[in-house]
Design a protein around this motif. Structure first.
Motif, short mmCIF file in Angstrom:
data_model
loop_
_atom_site.label_atom_id
_atom_site.label_comp_id
_atom_site.label_asym_id
_atom_site.label_seq_id
_atom_site.Cartn_x
_atom_site.Cartn_y
_atom_site.Cartn_z
N VAL A 543 1.29 -1.24 -0.27
CA VAL A 543 -0.08 0.03 0.35
C VAL A 543 1.22 1.25 0.19
O VAL A 543 1.74 1.07 0.25
N THR A 544 0.42 2.42 -0.58
CA THR A 544 1.13 3.25 -0.74
C THR A 544 0.20 4.33 -0.03
O THR A 544 -0.86 5.09 -0.04
N VAL A 545 1.66 4.54 1.46
CA VAL A 545 0.44 5.56 2.41
C VAL A 545 0.46 6.65 1.83
O VAL A 545 -0.03 7.74 2.20
N LEU A 560 -2.91 -4.15 7.29
CA LEU A 560 -4.47 -3.25 7.78
C LEU A 560 -3.47 -1.94 8.59
O LEU A 560 -4.17 -1.07 8.17
N ARG A 561 -2.39 -2.49 9.11
CA ARG A 561 -1.55 -0.87 10.29
C ARG A 561 -1.62 -0.45 9.06
O ARG A 561 -1.20 0.90 9.46
N ASN A 562 -0.72 -0.56 7.87
CA ASN A 562 -0.19 0.34 6.63
C ASN A 562 -1.30 0.82 5.88
O ASN A 562 -1.36 2.28 5.28
N VAL A 563 -2.56 0.16 5.71
CA VAL A 563 -3.95 0.71 5.30
C VAL A 563 -4.32 1.86 6.22
O VAL A 563 -4.71 2.30 5.34
N GLU A 564 -4.16 1.00 7.44
CA GLU A 564 -4.08 2.32 8.69
C GLU A 564 -3.92 4.09 8.14
O GLU A 564 -4.60 5.00 8.12
N GLU A 568 -4.99 7.48 7.44
CA GLU A 568 -4.66 8.93 8.22
C GLU A 568 -4.01 10.16 6.74
O GLU A 568 -4.42 11.41 7.58
N ALA A 569 -3.46 9.56 6.44
CA ALA A 569 -2.16 10.43 5.17
C ALA A 569 -3.65 10.80 4.84
O ALA A 569 -3.20 12.30 4.25
N GLN A 570 -4.50 10.60 4.23
CA GLN A 570 -5.34 10.56 3.40
C GLN A 570 -6.33 12.59 4.00
O GLN A 570 -6.61 13.14 3.62
#
Length: 574
Positions: A543-545, A560-564, A568-570
């Protein structure tokens, strides 16, 4: 005597003879003046002595006056007094009225009889000396006052042989008479003597002159006897011609030397300034700097090939991209290089990697000035040369690159060039051969490459994204790529909702297993190479944070933590 014959006077001059007045004379075959005796000259025999001593001239005249002879006193061979008329003027003294003649007196002091030479037989040939008969021996001195055979007067070289004996005219085969001697100067009395060719030597001129009257005899000069010739320019004109030739030769050498210096050591010819007008120049794919220099010179953009190459080598010309550029006529090499390095000056269409076909159609319409939808219609109906395994789908075959766009470029020609470029790249990469080694078809590899092109952002990410795709396909997992939903929905966004993941489309990888039915964009060479050669790893998720921050993992909880973190960045607008 002259050079033309021998007369009745003294014998011819010999190189060893002294000049008149030099003292004793020794004549070959003549007399020897040592004892004061003299003899007549006999061309075929010894000299005949003369009994009388040399006569001394009276003061003021050559000889004493002589009384005329009576007819009985003339030699037997004479024709009378009329035949012995005084000779023409010869030898610088006058035998006419200026010196009256007296009959010869044999009893006079110092006088003597002339011994006559014996007659000789010529053998039927003409007498070489005019066939003249000499008077018999002891004959009286001739009345004309000239010296007898063998006599020489003091102060006079030789009598002119041109004045022959009167009987010589009647002799058969007589030698032709020569030109009369010029005679003494009437004022000074100086006599130059007989002409031995000096006048001919000093009067000789260029043979190309016009014929003129001979100065003495009235005859034309020897050049006139060669025939009239056109008068030519004299030495002055020849000097001018020679000078012109020398000047031309010097100028030619100087010009050649200057050209040699310019070619070897001087700067290459170049124009100055920005030029004028417009010239479209197409730089072909793979053109070298030398090729560009020749092309620009032929089109009149730069003045010389060398000037452009020198400027390009020192100014970063290697960065020039193929394409059509709008340049100007007669530009300096540096100005031309500046425009070729400026993307805004290039009449090219740049297709970036990962663009969809619909986006490319819009770019082509804009570049060619065509109405919107023109290129898309052409793509649907024209034969663009797609391979059979393309299945009629142009997506994935519009290869990303720079394409020249000129005034005559058409949408069909441009799309065809893109397909040709894609096939050439596939061939260079050996797409068909290498696809079999990973148990994939060329089309499947092209689809994988399109997915990589859409998802990867950094160069090091291409191989990792390829590995995630291959690992998921190997474990029969859905790919679940947002890029496939965006393609199906015809959009481009990073925000994918739960509803979007339920979008009905074969390209929705959140619903469908395996690969989508076709490429979702037009991948470049880097993505194709990554699809054929993925990076080693066990990654199943990524996933591209945020931009430049793509996280890969094989653990689902970590994912899933990377998706979270992405969400947040969005929300933060990062």
């Amino acid at each position: 005597m002259t050079d033309y014959g021998r007369g009745p006077g003294g014998e011819p001059w010999h190189p060893d003879d002294p000049l008149p007045g030099d003292g004793e004379r020794h004549w070959p075959g003549g007399y020897d003046g040592a004892d004061g005796t003299a003899g007549s000259w006999d061309p075929y025999g010894a000299p005949t002595p003369r009994p009388w001593p040399p006569q001394e001239p009276y003061p003021g005249q050559p000889y004493p006056p002589q009384a005329p002879l009576s007819p009985e006193q003339w030699p037997p061979h004479s024709a009378g007094p009329a035949a012995h008329a005084p000779y023409p003027q010869q030898g610088g003294w006058d035998s006419g009225a200026a010196y009256p003649q007296a009959p010869y007196d044999p009893q006079a002091p110092g006088a003597g009889a002339h011994p006559a030479p014996a007659p000789y037989d010529t053998g039927g040939y003409p007498d070489p000396y005019g066939a003249q008969a000499y008077p018999p021996q002891n004959a009286p001195h001739p009345p004309h006052g000239y010296p007898g055979p063998g006599e020489v007067y003091p102060g006079d070289a030789y009598p002119d042989p041109g004045a022959h004996h009167p009987d010589a005219a009647a002799a058969p085969h007589a030698a032709p008479a020569a030109d009369p001697a010029p005679g003494p100067d009437p004022e000074t009395g100086w006599d130059p003597g007989p002409d031995r060719g000096e006048s001919d030597f000093f009067s000789r001129r260029d043979e190309d002159e016009e014929p003129e009257e001979h100065p003495r005899s009235g005859e034309t000069s020897r050049r006139s006897r060669r025939g009239d010739r056109p008068k030519k320019r004299r030495a002055g004109c020849g000097c001018l011609v020679a000078a012109a030739l020398v000047a031309g030769g010097v100028g030619g050498v100087a010009w050649y030397g200057y050209q040699f210096y310019q070619d070897r050591f001087g700067p290459a010819p170049d124009w100055a300034g920005e030029g004028s007008g417009e010239v479209q120049v197409e730089i072909p794919e793979g053109a070298s700097l030398s090729d560009m220099g020749n092309l620009l010179r032929e089109l009149g953009v730069v003045r010389s090939h060398d000037a452009f190459v020198e400027a390009a080598q020192s100014g970063g010309g290697e960065a020039i991209q193929p394409g059509v550029y709008t340049l100007r006529s007669q530009m300096s090499a540096e100005s031309a290089l500046t425009l070729l390095l400026d993307p805004s000056a290039a009449n090219v269409l740049i297709i970036p990697e990962g663009r969809r076909a619909t986006e490319i159609y819009a770019l082509v319409d804009q570049a060619l000035g065509e109405p919107e939808g023109t290129t898309e219609e052409v793509a649907a109906n024209a034969d663009l040369g797609l391979p059979d395994w393309a299945g009629g789908d142009v997506e994935g075959f519009l290869f990303p690159s720079r394409y020249s766009v000129g005034e005559d470029t058409t949408p069909e020609a441009l799309l065809t060039e893109m397909v040709d470029r894609a096939e050439a790249t596939f061939t260079d990469l050996d797409l068909a051969g290498r696809a079999g080694t990973i148990d994939r078809s060329p089309r499947e590899v092209l689809v994988i490459a399109s997915l990589i092109e859409a998802e990867a952002q950094q160069d090091e990410e291409f191989g990792r994204v390829s590995r995630v795709i291959h690992n998921r396909l190997a474990q029969d997992m859905r790919l679940e790529f947002d890029s496939t939903i965006n393609y199906a929905m015809g959009r481009s966004t990073l925000e994918t909702s739960i509803e979007d993941t339920q979008y009905a489309s074969p390209y929705n990888t959140y619903v469908e297993f395996g690969l989508p039915p076709g490429p979702i964009d037009n991948p470049g060479e880097q993505a194709i190479e990554a699809a054929l050669n993925p990076t080693d790893g066990d990654w199943l998720y990524f996933v591209t944070v945020r931009e430049g921050d793509t996280r890969f993992t094989a653990d689902y909880d970590e994912h899933l933590r990377n998706v979270e973190a992405f969400n947040e960045a969005q929300e933060a607008g990062e």
